[in-house]
Design an enzyme around this catalytic site. Structure first.
Site, mmCIF file in Angstrom:
data_model
loop_
_atom_site.group_PDB
_atom_site.id
_atom_site.type_symbol
_atom_site.label_atom_id
_atom_site.label_comp_id
_atom_site.label_asym_id
_atom_site.label_seq_id
_atom_site.Cartn_x
_atom_site.Cartn_y
_atom_site.Cartn_z
ATOM 1 N N TYR A 149 0.847 -1.205 0.000
ATOM 2 C CA TYR A 149 0.000 0.000 0.000
ATOM 3 C C TYR A 149 0.878 1.248 0.000
ATOM 4 O O TYR A 149 0.642 2.198 -0.761
ATOM 5 C CB TYR A 149 -0.906 -0.055 1.244
ATOM 6 C CG TYR A 149 -1.679 1.207 1.543
ATOM 7 C CD1 TYR A 149 -2.837 1.529 0.832
ATOM 8 C CD2 TYR A 149 -1.280 2.065 2.572
ATOM 9 C CE1 TYR A 149 -3.561 2.683 1.129
ATOM 10 C CE2 TYR A 149 -1.992 3.213 2.873
ATOM 11 C CZ TYR A 149 -3.135 3.518 2.150
ATOM 12 O OH TYR A 149 -3.836 4.660 2.458
ATOM 13 N N THR A 219 3.235 3.394 18.760
ATOM 14 C CA THR A 219 2.672 4.750 18.832
ATOM 15 C C THR A 219 2.167 5.217 17.457
ATOM 16 O O THR A 219 2.667 4.791 16.419
ATOM 17 C CB THR A 219 3.738 5.757 19.309
ATOM 18 O OG1 THR A 219 4.890 5.624 18.474
ATOM 19 C CG2 THR A 219 4.108 5.535 20.754
ATOM 20 N N ARG A 220 1.175 6.113 17.517
ATOM 21 C CA ARG A 220 0.621 6.719 16.307
ATOM 22 C C ARG A 220 0.096 8.109 16.685
ATOM 23 O O ARG A 220 -0.115 8.421 17.853
ATOM 24 C CB ARG A 220 -0.578 5.907 15.772
ATOM 25 C CG ARG A 220 -0.253 4.531 15.202
ATOM 26 C CD ARG A 220 0.542 4.612 13.911
ATOM 27 N NE ARG A 220 0.734 3.287 13.341
ATOM 28 C CZ ARG A 220 1.683 2.431 13.714
ATOM 29 N NH1 ARG A 220 2.514 2.739 14.697
ATOM 30 N NH2 ARG A 220 1.792 1.255 13.131
#
Ligand code: NAD
Length: 327
Positions: A149, A219-220
């Protein structure tokens, strides 16, 4: 009257974008494989059609639109993108859409086309440290996305910028970082972490254990959809071609995101981390470039956006599942 074409108008961000353009007084055409599941479209003309078909794209791009937004893509959450099972479809479908839309716009002498790339194109090796990921725009090369992607996004970014260079177009490329909000997919396997978490919390009863993919320390950052739309429109109308991050710099560990939603839902739940597709260890938007070039950046807190999203998903859960059932 100004005109706009929104490709992917039946999707989450496309639906919100159509609403915003209508508020601004545009005549809007939308195209998608489907209508939006959650809200009636406000587009003046909505075409159900497949952007992989050149003839469909040529018919839809039948005039010199003032603004074209290309948001259509074959995508989904981690469960769709990172398992490897959908790679051929993801690459073939999205690349074909971009090749068709861009070429049709070029042939109509349309200048401004917005393209939504993704933070998934950033190199995996810069996102190993959950506390200190590097997503500065100029860190993209040497390229090493962790999914097909991401590779397709990188290819298409270059395609849009090549049309600028060779054909005098004025395409604008943004790299979105985890957009969330009401009227997005919230069940079925293509939903992302914020929506999936809201659904799980909304459906849970006190004492339940929530399964969370990975160790939860990954984490984001997450950006509320209204701010994504604002950044998108500002970029398209600016003199900067990008690529530029459109995201939030408020980074959070996934377990903390789940705890935030549990608190919003006012439930007594615990978390169990289980194996699952998680993607890179850390990812955060780096907003230095957008601040410099657009003199703007998102400002809404994650908690404010999650409260609005939870309220909407709770409504959906109640309507669809008649849940939680009355005692
Ligand atoms: P979405 O899946 O809700 O919308 C994409 C739309 O494209 C869908 O409605 C789908 O039906 C449509 N589509 C797919 N194939 C098509 C085809 N062949 N012909 C016509 N329509 C087709 O996704 P979204 O969250 O609204 O994302 C919009 C864009 O932003 C996508 O390009 C996505 O890759 C990008 N992006 C989104 C996020 C995010 O967090 N939502 C993050 C990074 C990048």
């Amino acid at each position: 009257m100004k005109t706009a074409l929104v490709c992917g108008a039946g999707g989450f961000i496309g639906g919100h974008l159509v609403k915003r353009l209508k508020k601004e007084g545009f005549w809007v055409r939308g195209i998608d494989l489907k209508f939006n599941e959650y809200a009636e479209t406000e587009a003046d003309d909505f075409v159900i059609g497949d952007l992989r078909e050149q003839s469909v794209v040529r018919a839809v791009v039948d005039r010199k639109f003032d603004e074209v937004y290309q948001l259509a893509a074959d995508m989904g959450g981690a469960g769709y993108i990172f398992t490897g099972e959908n790679d051929a479809d993801i690459m073939h479908n999205s690349a074909t859409i971009n090749l068709n839309v861009l070429d049709a716009c070029h042939k109509r002498n349309i200048k401004r086309v917005f393209y939504s790339s993704s933070a998934c194109m950033y190199p995996a090796h810069n996102q190993l440290d959950p506390d200190n990921p590097n997503c500065a725009e100029d860190s993209a090369y040497p390229a090493n996305p962790d999914s097909e992607y991401g590779w397709e996004k990188l290819f298409s970014e270059r395609l849009y910028l090549a049309y600028n260079r060779n054909f005098g177009m004025e395409c604008r490329v943004a790299r979105y970082h985890n957009i969330f909000g009401p009227e997005g997919t919230w069940e079925g396997g293509k939903e992302k972490a914020p929506a999936a978490t809201c659904r799980k919390v909304a459906m849970a009863k006190d004492g339940d254990v929530l399964p969370v993919w990975g160790d939860g320390l990954q984490t984001r950052s997450f950006l509320y959809v209204d701010e994504c739309i604002e950044g998108t429109i500002r970029l398209l109308r600016s003199s900067f071609e990008g690529p530029v991050n459109i995201g939030s710099e408020e980074m959070i560990a996934i377990n903390d995101l789940v705890r935030m939603v549990i608190a919003i839902g006012e439930k007594d739940l615990s978390i169990k981390n289980i194996p699952g597709p998680v993607g890179v260890r850390g990812r955060n938007s780096d907003n230095r470039l957008i601040r410099e070039k657009l003199e703007w950046e998102p400002s809404q807190s994650l908690k404010d956006g999650m409260e609005k999203t939870y309220a909407w998903i709770l409504e959906q859960v109640k309507r669809r599942h008649n849940y939680p059932k009355a005692a």
